[in-house]
Write an enzyme that holds these catalytic residues in place. Structure first.
Site, PDB file in Angstrom:
ATOM      1  N   ILE A  59     -31.738  19.146  -2.685  1.00 30.15           N
ATOM      2  CA  ILE A  59     -31.326  20.508  -3.083  1.00 30.15           C
ATOM      3  C   ILE A  59     -30.771  21.317  -1.904  1.00 30.15           C
ATOM      4  O   ILE A  59     -30.006  22.260  -2.115  1.00 30.15           O
ATOM      5  CB  ILE A  59     -32.502  21.252  -3.765  1.00 30.15           C
ATOM      6  CG1 ILE A  59     -31.996  22.418  -4.603  1.00 30.15           C
ATOM      7  CG2 ILE A  59     -33.559  21.700  -2.756  1.00 30.15           C
ATOM      8  CD1 ILE A  59     -33.038  23.025  -5.523  1.00 30.15           C
ATOM      9  N   GLY A  87     -42.995  19.169   1.239  1.00 30.53           N
ATOM     10  CA  GLY A  87     -42.108  18.922   0.105  1.00 30.53           C
ATOM     11  C   GLY A  87     -40.772  19.623   0.214  1.00 30.53           C
ATOM     12  O   GLY A  87     -40.178  19.724   1.291  1.00 30.53           O
ATOM     13  N   VAL A  88     -40.316  20.151  -0.917  1.00 31.21           N
ATOM     14  CA  VAL A  88     -39.003  20.787  -0.945  1.00 31.21           C
ATOM     15  C   VAL A  88     -39.017  22.090  -0.133  1.00 31.21           C
ATOM     16  O   VAL A  88     -38.007  22.464   0.482  1.00 31.21           O
ATOM     17  CB  VAL A  88     -38.539  20.995  -2.414  1.00 31.21           C
ATOM     18  CG1 VAL A  88     -39.324  22.031  -3.143  1.00 31.21           C
ATOM     19  CG2 VAL A  88     -37.064  21.276  -2.472  1.00 31.21           C
ATOM     20  N   ASP A  89     -40.163  22.747  -0.076  1.00 28.10           N
ATOM     21  CA  ASP A  89     -40.322  23.975   0.731  1.00 28.10           C
ATOM     22  C   ASP A  89     -40.019  23.664   2.209  1.00 28.10           C
ATOM     23  O   ASP A  89     -39.224  24.367   2.869  1.00 28.10           O
ATOM     24  CB  ASP A  89     -41.769  24.468   0.548  1.00 28.10           C
ATOM     25  CG  ASP A  89     -42.007  25.870   1.058  1.00 28.10           C
ATOM     26  OD1 ASP A  89     -41.051  26.519   1.493  1.00 28.10           O
ATOM     27  OD2 ASP A  89     -43.177  26.319   1.019  1.00 28.10           O
ATOM     28  N   GLY A 117     -44.636  18.090  -7.529  1.00 29.10           N
ATOM     29  CA  GLY A 117     -45.051  17.284  -6.382  1.00 29.10           C
ATOM     30  C   GLY A 117     -46.506  17.574  -6.068  1.00 29.10           C
ATOM     31  O   GLY A 117     -47.411  17.210  -6.827  1.00 29.10           O
ATOM     32  N   TYR A 152     -48.298  20.043  -6.462  1.00 29.20           N
ATOM     33  CA  TYR A 152     -49.025  20.823  -7.465  1.00 29.20           C
ATOM     34  C   TYR A 152     -49.322  20.047  -8.755  1.00 29.20           C
ATOM     35  O   TYR A 152     -49.945  20.591  -9.682  1.00 29.20           O
ATOM     36  CB  TYR A 152     -48.281  22.135  -7.765  1.00 29.20           C
ATOM     37  CG  TYR A 152     -48.472  23.208  -6.704  1.00 29.20           C
ATOM     38  CD1 TYR A 152     -49.276  22.997  -5.582  1.00 29.20           C
ATOM     39  CD2 TYR A 152     -47.849  24.450  -6.830  1.00 29.20           C
ATOM     40  CE1 TYR A 152     -49.444  23.995  -4.615  1.00 29.20           C
ATOM     41  CE2 TYR A 152     -48.027  25.458  -5.873  1.00 29.20           C
ATOM     42  CZ  TYR A 152     -48.821  25.220  -4.771  1.00 29.20           C
ATOM     43  OH  TYR A 152     -48.982  26.218  -3.828  1.00 29.20           O
TER      44      TYR A 152
HETATM   45  N1  AR6 Z   1     -34.595  18.330  -2.802  1.00 31.16           N
HETATM   46  C1  AR6 Z   1     -34.975  18.362  -4.114  1.00 31.16           C
HETATM   47  N2  AR6 Z   1     -36.219  18.076  -4.528  1.00 31.16           N
HETATM   48  C2  AR6 Z   1     -37.129  17.747  -3.576  1.00 31.16           C
HETATM   49  C3  AR6 Z   1     -36.814  17.697  -2.191  1.00 31.16           C
HETATM   50  C4  AR6 Z   1     -35.481  18.021  -1.829  1.00 31.16           C
HETATM   51  N3  AR6 Z   1     -35.084  18.022  -0.546  1.00 31.16           N
HETATM   52  N4  AR6 Z   1     -37.943  17.339  -1.504  1.00 31.16           N
HETATM   53  C5  AR6 Z   1     -38.915  17.161  -2.426  1.00 31.16           C
HETATM   54  N5  AR6 Z   1     -38.429  17.391  -3.668  1.00 31.16           N
HETATM   55  P1  AR6 Z   1     -43.212  19.885  -4.009  1.00 31.16           P
HETATM   56  P2  AR6 Z   1     -44.749  21.731  -5.699  1.00 31.16           P
HETATM   57  C6  AR6 Z   1     -39.111  17.309  -4.972  1.00 31.16           C
HETATM   58  O1  AR6 Z   1     -44.457  19.181  -3.594  1.00 31.16           O
HETATM   59  O2  AR6 Z   1     -45.313  20.609  -6.483  1.00 31.16           O
HETATM   60  C7  AR6 Z   1     -45.337  22.761  -0.696  1.00 31.16           C
HETATM   61  O3  AR6 Z   1     -46.124  22.423   0.406  1.00 31.16           O
HETATM   62  C8  AR6 Z   1     -40.383  16.498  -5.066  1.00 31.16           C
HETATM   63  O4  AR6 Z   1     -40.077  15.116  -5.176  1.00 31.16           O
HETATM   64  O5  AR6 Z   1     -42.201  20.178  -2.971  1.00 31.16           O
HETATM   65  O6  AR6 Z   1     -44.236  22.938  -6.418  1.00 31.16           O
HETATM   66  C9  AR6 Z   1     -45.305  24.258  -0.944  1.00 31.16           C
HETATM   67  O7  AR6 Z   1     -45.416  24.992   0.236  1.00 31.16           O
HETATM   68  C10 AR6 Z   1     -41.000  17.058  -6.344  1.00 31.16           C
HETATM   69  O8  AR6 Z   1     -40.449  16.394  -7.485  1.00 31.16           O
HETATM   70  O9  AR6 Z   1     -43.535  21.308  -4.733  1.00 31.16           O
HETATM   71  C11 AR6 Z   1     -46.486  24.461  -1.834  1.00 31.16           C
HETATM   72  O10 AR6 Z   1     -47.683  24.586  -1.089  1.00 31.16           O
HETATM   73  C12 AR6 Z   1     -40.525  18.508  -6.363  1.00 31.16           C
HETATM   74  O11 AR6 Z   1     -39.526  18.608  -5.339  1.00 31.16           O
HETATM   75  C13 AR6 Z   1     -46.536  23.188  -2.650  1.00 31.16           C
HETATM   76  O12 AR6 Z   1     -45.915  22.187  -1.862  1.00 31.16           O
HETATM   77  C14 AR6 Z   1     -41.623  19.523  -6.081  1.00 31.16           C
HETATM   78  O13 AR6 Z   1     -42.555  19.015  -5.164  1.00 31.16           O
HETATM   79  C15 AR6 Z   1     -45.728  23.336  -3.917  1.00 31.16           C
HETATM   80  O14 AR6 Z   1     -45.880  22.179  -4.690  1.00 31.16           O
END
Ligand code: AR6
Length: 171
Positions: free
Chosen positions: A12, A33-35, A124, A126
């Site tokens: 993203i 993760g994405v954050d 992810g 969560y």
């Molecule tokens: N582009 C698109 N999607 C992605 C990317 C990327 N570069 N990287 C990961 N994903 P998560 P949550 C996907 O864990 O579950 C963080 O530490 C990943 O494969 O990022 O909402 C925050 O600070 C998954 O399908 O977010 C919070 O503490 C999706 O993004 C917590 O994680 C979401 O995974 C939020 O958890």
């Protein structure tokens, strides 16, 4: 692509849209993760912008809500931060996840965004089950209220990409 919604597999941070949605946590000071990927790609300006937002007991964005900042070095005007529900902690996680999508799209409308990119919020760390999350995401995005925004759902891995595609064809 069908109508204004596209299901895309990829990173993203590379999206060419007006607003990139970040799956953040309520403190909004970064994470994994994405954050983590969004903060790395945007550079330190993004964290600075987040720190400027009003915080109550360290909470800048309660679960289900959304906040908007500028986007640092990203190829976007804005980052819209939303804190999705932690699936196992909620009796009705579906209400919170739906309000995440809705609040992000409302902020996009308010800021005249013509395009927005969503990750799979809460799917992810969560722990939200993919099928259920995809259903909610697509249902909210299909609301005619948002038909003039070009909505790109960015799925990172094969499983979430195929799940979103399947649910999209079904709905
Ligand atoms: N582009 C698109 N999607 C992605 C990317 C990327 N570069 N990287 C990961 N994903 P998560 P949550 C996907 O864990 O579950 C963080 O530490 C990943 O494969 O990022 O909402 C925050 O600070 C998954 O399908 O977010 C919070 O503490 C999706 O993004 C917590 O994680 C979401 O995974 C939020 O958890």
């Amino acid at each position: 692509m069908s109508g204004n919604i596209a299901i895309v597999q990829g990173d993203i941070t590379q999206a060419k849209v007006d607003a990139i949605v970040n799956a953040a946590n309520p403190k909004m000071l970064g994470g994994g993760g994405v954050d983590g990927a969004i903060h790395r790609a945007a550079g330190p300006k993004l964290l600075e912008e987040c720190r400027k937002l009003k915080a109550t007991n360290g909470i800048r964005c309660p679960f289900g809500e959304a906040r908007i900042t500028s986007a640092g070095n990203l190829n976007a005007k804005y980052v819209i931060h939303t804190a999705g529900p932690i699936y196992r902690n909620e009796l009705h996680p579906e209400l919170l996840l739906a309000s995440c999508y809705q609040n992000c799209l409302e902020l996009a409308l308010e800021h005249q965004c013509q395009s927005i990119a969503f990750p799979a919020i809460s799917c992810g760390a969560y722990g939200y089950p993919l099928e259920e999350a995809a259903n909610i995401a697509i249902e909210i995005c299909q609301n005619p209220r948002y038909q003039n925004i070009s909505i790109h759902c960015y799925l990172f891995d094969d499983r979430s990409y195929h799940t979103w595609q399947q649910q999209f064809q079904r709905l």
